[in-house]
Design a protein around this motif. Structure first.
Motif, PDB file in Angstrom:
ATOM      1  N   TYR A  37      97.906 -34.892 -57.358  1.00  0.00           N
ATOM      2  CA  TYR A  37      96.735 -34.112 -57.773  1.00  0.00           C
ATOM      3  C   TYR A  37      96.057 -34.745 -58.981  1.00  0.00           C
ATOM      4  N   ALA A  38      96.854 -35.229 -59.929  1.00  0.00           N
ATOM      5  CA  ALA A  38      96.283 -35.860 -61.120  1.00  0.00           C
ATOM      6  C   ALA A  38      95.530 -37.134 -60.761  1.00  0.00           C
ATOM      7  N   VAL A  39      96.083 -37.920 -59.872  1.00  0.00           N
ATOM      8  CA  VAL A  39      95.416 -39.157 -59.452  1.00  0.00           C
ATOM      9  C   VAL A  39      94.139 -38.840 -58.681  1.00  0.00           C
ATOM     10  N   ASN A  40      94.180 -37.830 -57.819  1.00  0.00           N
ATOM     11  CA  ASN A  40      92.970 -37.432 -57.089  1.00  0.00           C
ATOM     12  C   ASN A  40      91.880 -36.978 -58.038  1.00  0.00           C
ATOM     13  N   LEU A  41      92.239 -36.203 -59.040  1.00  0.00           N
ATOM     14  CA  LEU A  41      91.258 -35.751 -60.024  1.00  0.00           C
ATOM     15  C   LEU A  41      90.702 -36.918 -60.813  1.00  0.00           C
ATOM     16  N   LEU A  42      91.548 -37.873 -61.162  1.00  0.00           N
ATOM     17  CA  LEU A  42      91.098 -39.059 -61.889  1.00  0.00           C
ATOM     18  C   LEU A  42      90.119 -39.879 -61.063  1.00  0.00           C
ATOM     19  N   ILE A  43      90.414 -40.090 -59.796  1.00  0.00           N
ATOM     20  CA  ILE A  43      89.509 -40.848 -58.927  1.00  0.00           C
ATOM     21  C   ILE A  43      88.193 -40.106 -58.746  1.00  0.00           C
ATOM     22  N   PHE A  44      88.280 -38.801 -58.571  1.00  0.00           N
ATOM     23  CA  PHE A  44      87.070 -38.008 -58.345  1.00  0.00           C
ATOM     24  C   PHE A  44      86.178 -37.996 -59.585  1.00  0.00           C
ATOM     25  N   ILE A  45      86.759 -37.864 -60.750  1.00  0.00           N
ATOM     26  CA  ILE A  45      85.986 -37.819 -61.986  1.00  0.00           C
ATOM     27  C   ILE A  45      85.445 -39.192 -62.350  1.00  0.00           C
ATOM     28  N   SER A  46      86.194 -40.239 -62.061  1.00  0.00           N
ATOM     29  CA  SER A  46      85.722 -41.584 -62.406  1.00  0.00           C
ATOM     30  C   SER A  46      84.591 -42.054 -61.502  1.00  0.00           C
ATOM     31  N   GLY A  47      84.275 -41.298 -60.455  1.00  0.00           N
ATOM     32  CA  GLY A  47      83.194 -41.659 -59.548  1.00  0.00           C
ATOM     33  C   GLY A  47      81.814 -41.378 -60.091  1.00  0.00           C
ATOM     34  N   ARG A  48      81.707 -40.770 -61.258  1.00  0.00           N
ATOM     35  CA  ARG A  48      80.427 -40.448 -61.898  1.00  0.00           C
ATOM     36  C   ARG A  48      79.496 -39.715 -60.941  1.00  0.00           C
ATOM     37  N   LEU A  49      79.988 -38.599 -60.448  1.00  0.00           N
ATOM     38  CA  LEU A  49      79.179 -37.786 -59.540  1.00  0.00           C
ATOM     39  C   LEU A  49      78.068 -37.104 -60.322  1.00  0.00           C
ATOM     40  N   THR A  50      76.925 -37.004 -59.708  1.00  0.00           N
ATOM     41  CA  THR A  50      75.798 -36.338 -60.347  1.00  0.00           C
ATOM     42  C   THR A  50      75.402 -35.119 -59.518  1.00  0.00           C
ATOM     43  N   VAL A  51      74.886 -34.131 -60.200  1.00  0.00           N
ATOM     44  CA  VAL A  51      74.506 -32.888 -59.546  1.00  0.00           C
ATOM     45  C   VAL A  51      73.140 -33.057 -58.885  1.00  0.00           C
ATOM     46  N   ASP A  52      72.983 -32.505 -57.703  1.00  0.00           N
ATOM     47  CA  ASP A  52      71.731 -32.519 -56.943  1.00  0.00           C
ATOM     48  C   ASP A  52      71.231 -33.918 -56.618  1.00  0.00           C
ATOM     49  N   ALA A  53      72.154 -34.850 -56.402  1.00  0.00           N
ATOM     50  CA  ALA A  53      71.774 -36.201 -55.983  1.00  0.00           C
ATOM     51  C   ALA A  53      72.372 -36.450 -54.598  1.00  0.00           C
ATOM     52  N   PRO A  54      71.601 -36.978 -53.663  1.00  0.00           N
ATOM     53  CA  PRO A  54      72.122 -37.205 -52.314  1.00  0.00           C
ATOM     54  C   PRO A  54      73.128 -38.366 -52.312  1.00  0.00           C
ATOM     55  N   PRO A  55      74.084 -38.363 -51.377  1.00  0.00           N
ATOM     56  CA  PRO A  55      75.051 -39.457 -51.310  1.00  0.00           C
ATOM     57  C   PRO A  55      74.461 -40.739 -50.720  1.00  0.00           C
ATOM     58  N   LEU A  56      73.290 -40.674 -50.148  1.00  0.00           N
ATOM     59  CA  LEU A  56      72.629 -41.850 -49.585  1.00  0.00           C
ATOM     60  C   LEU A  56      71.283 -42.047 -50.263  1.00  0.00           C
TER      61      LEU A  56
END
Length: 110
Positions: A37-56
């Motif tokens: 779970y910790a590694v999954n959270l680290l990978i997810f957070i390090s992806g620099r996701l932005t709000v209201d931005a399309p994945p393509l």
């Protein structure tokens, strides 16, 4: 916000290491699950996701979110579920053959 995520990842990792070093197999399995779970959270957070931005990259969109971290986390969730199921089956088999749930299969007094 970054401090909150860093503390959460650190707490999950510390709890996972504590549980992995225990003498019972259930604690070890729970620790490995928390570590995943910790590694999954680290990978997810390090992806620099932005709000209201399309994945393509769509026409008219000035920014986009990288979909790779989301795909990696989704794959890691499936793999960790399979690994956990295998470890539970292995622990049950070891308990059935040795009669104890200690990691080293020795009975300790106390």
């Amino acid at each position: 916000m970054e401090l909150l995520f860093a503390i959460a990842i650190g707490a999950l990792t510390a709890a996972a290491i504590f549980l992995v070093l225990r003498a019972r197999t259930f604690s070890v399995i729970l620790g490995l699950t928390l570590l995943s779970y910790a590694v999954n959270l680290l990978i997810f957070i390090s992806g620099r996701l932005t709000v209201d931005a399309p994945p393509l990259m769509l026409p008219g969109a000035d920014r986009h979110t990288d979909p790779l971290p989301q795909a990696l986390v989704l794959t890691a969730i499936v793999i960790s579920f399979g690994m956990t199921a295998y470890l539970v089956a292995l622990a049950l088999r070891a308990k059935g053959e040795s009669g104890t749930d200690h990691v080293d299969a020795r009975e300790t007094g106390g």
